[in-house]
Design an enzyme around this catalytic site. Sequence first.
Site, PDB file in Angstrom:
ATOM      1  CE  LYS A   1      -4.274  -1.768   2.080  1.00  0.00           C
ATOM      2  NZ  LYS A   1      -4.015  -3.188   1.939  1.00  0.00           N
TER       3      LYS A   1
ATOM      4  CE  LYS B   1      -6.015   0.981   4.257  1.00  0.00           C
ATOM      5  NZ  LYS B   1      -6.507   1.781   3.106  1.00  0.00           N
TER       6      LYS B   1
ATOM      7  N   GLY C   1      -8.800  -7.385   2.693  1.00  0.00           N
ATOM      8  CA  GLY C   1      -9.872  -8.094   3.375  1.00  0.00           C
ATOM      9  C   GLY C   1     -10.117  -7.645   4.796  1.00  0.00           C
ATOM     10  N   GLY C   2      -9.659  -6.429   5.155  1.00  0.00           N
ATOM     11  CA  GLY C   2      -9.877  -5.928   6.507  1.00  0.00           C
ATOM     12  C   GLY C   2      -8.887  -6.438   7.529  1.00  0.00           C
TER      13      GLY C   2
ATOM     14  CG  HIS D   1     -14.900   0.648  -0.143  1.00  0.00           C
ATOM     15  ND1 HIS D   1     -13.947   0.016   0.618  1.00  0.00           N
ATOM     16  CD2 HIS D   1     -14.666   0.261  -1.410  1.00  0.00           C
ATOM     17  CE1 HIS D   1     -13.175  -0.716  -0.168  1.00  0.00           C
ATOM     18  NE2 HIS D   1     -13.602  -0.591  -1.409  1.00  0.00           N
TER      19      HIS D   1
ATOM     20  NE  ARG E   1      -7.683 -10.094  -4.391  1.00  0.00           N
ATOM     21  CZ  ARG E   1      -8.831  -9.615  -3.946  1.00  0.00           C
ATOM     22  NH1 ARG E   1      -9.930  -9.730  -4.679  1.00  0.00           N
ATOM     23  NH2 ARG E   1      -8.909  -8.999  -2.779  1.00  0.00           N
TER      24      ARG E   1
END
Length: 645
Positions: free
Chosen positions: A116, A158, A164-165, A208, A297
């Site tokens: 990220k 993060k 996926g959290g 989001h 993906r």
Amino acid sequence: MLDSVLIANRGEIACRIIKTARRLGLRTIAVYSEADRDALHVRMADEAVAIGPSPSSESYLVGARILEAAKATGAASIHPGYGFLSENAAFAEACKAAGIVFVGPSAAAIRSMGLKDGAKALMEKAGVPVVPGYHGERQEAEFLKQKAYEIGYPVLIKAVAGGGGKGMRRVDKAIEFEAALASAQREARSAFGDARVLIEKFVLNPRHIEIQVFGDGKGNAVHLFERDCSAQRRHQKVLEEAPAPGMTQETRAAMGAAAVAAAKAVNYAGAGTIEFIADGSGTLRPDGFWFMEMNTRLQVEHPVTEMITGQDLVEWQFRIASGEGLPLSQEEIAISGHAVEVRLYAEDPDTGFLPSTGRLDLLELPETEGVRIDTGVETGAEISAFYDPMIAKLIAYGPDRQTALDRLAAQFDRSLIAGPKNNLAFLAALVAHEEVRRGGFDTGLIDRDLARLTTGRVGEAAIEAAVAALVLPEAAAARAGWQDPFAATSGFELAGIRRIGVGVEVDGEPREVTISWWGGEASVSGPSHDTPRTGAGRVVRSDRGVYAVEGGRAVLVTLVDHLARVAEDAEAASAVKAPMHGKVIAVDVAPGDRVEKGDRLAVVEAMKMEHAITAPRDGTVEAVFVTEGAQVDQGAPVVALADED
């Protein structure tokens, strides 16, 4: 076009890929672990290859075994689906070295967008707006806490390699930062093998919104519009829809242009998703969104894009992987109608959405008008503790948003599930929520209204019908008005009136019911409640007992062995038990410690997510039954707690 594909995945996404591959004439090869030997995707494929034990770290995540299976079967390509090896650059490189086509982007693109911090730096250079925050290399706790102070609370921690959290924590106060950081780092290390984090400003009233992109690897890219994924729980998507409610043409154009610029910045090939956080405090604005990350993906929620564009995104993936160009130009892609998707999971909303495992004694998802069902399981399948507990994705389509939501609600009413706990009733409540219906919600909706979304239970009439099916002859149970009862030897005399108290457990909670029998007729009585019966209702037989299924919920009714129960209760009176199967990653107490209600006793990791076990009352720790690193079963004692004098 490629002539064959090995699907390096399992469950619903493997089944979904097989359907398109078969339509295109590709020979399909499945892989499976020991736990998936009898899985639906294994039976659907033309061939299937065993790749190892049940844990994903010993099977689906072992790239060498996947490649061995591909070579042994002569597979021309490997489709990774989502999760597992789908964003593993080293695996993409290994496929290329073996002469096998990886149905996805290049290893370079995966690496560029996989972390990220690096991705945000790259996006800034490409002119894509990013969320204010710290994306650097320094990871000392005090330094990160100082950066959080400079950014301003609330902030979001993060995982750099996250998704996926996992490895993500919202922090509202400086005093909470150290504990949240340690937890996020621990979870990130477990899920991704990388504990590094970044710190970002948490956008209040966030929405989001993500853009589906496709590139041909030759410098060309298009987008297939947006998806709104704002209904989330613990940063995991629960409900997704397309197009986004309240989206203006101006904002859509700005987001689409930014997403295409992001894809072109890494010369992207295949399917990808650019995720944005948007200011949801008012109308969506062209200057009110920021880049979060790129998923290199296919996304779980790709079906809603397929429904509104009429395109098969897996087919697009195969065509681009075969060396073809983009199937359509940007001008040829259009939106028609509205689609909404929900993820049906084996999890218990009443216990903080803890994963639930076990056999699906009943799964009925009858297709209704305008509803698509993507699943990889069926009645009799086992929901394993080793993998994501998804049961199915339900995708509703209509000419407008309200029709799509109405069709999804109708699907809930017709669906029946018995076995592991599941979120069907929760999803029905969410889709009926006025904020969802209005389209004016943000990512905090579920947390704000969780109590309301998880209210409800199976009615007493349904439970008593299940008791009747458990202890009465078939004819008597059938007269209770429920389907599929089964006979059990009653042992009652047929002359005169007989009454007997019967001890049963309803999802483990003991209760007494009275059976009355006279002249061949029988009835069951228990506590009386005026709970209306709603939705589909069913009594379902199992070798574990009888389920009462109603309104998206199910409870298991079993007979009680009183002597065994007394002994068990005496032994377990002081035990605090594990709420799910998992690995103990932290033990916070020792014998003799005094604890207060709510204090953390231990942490169990299940499916790479952390779950804290807390003290149910004040007391003193008598014994600790687990150690860090040990595996525990659901219901196993973790700590013995003595009441205070």
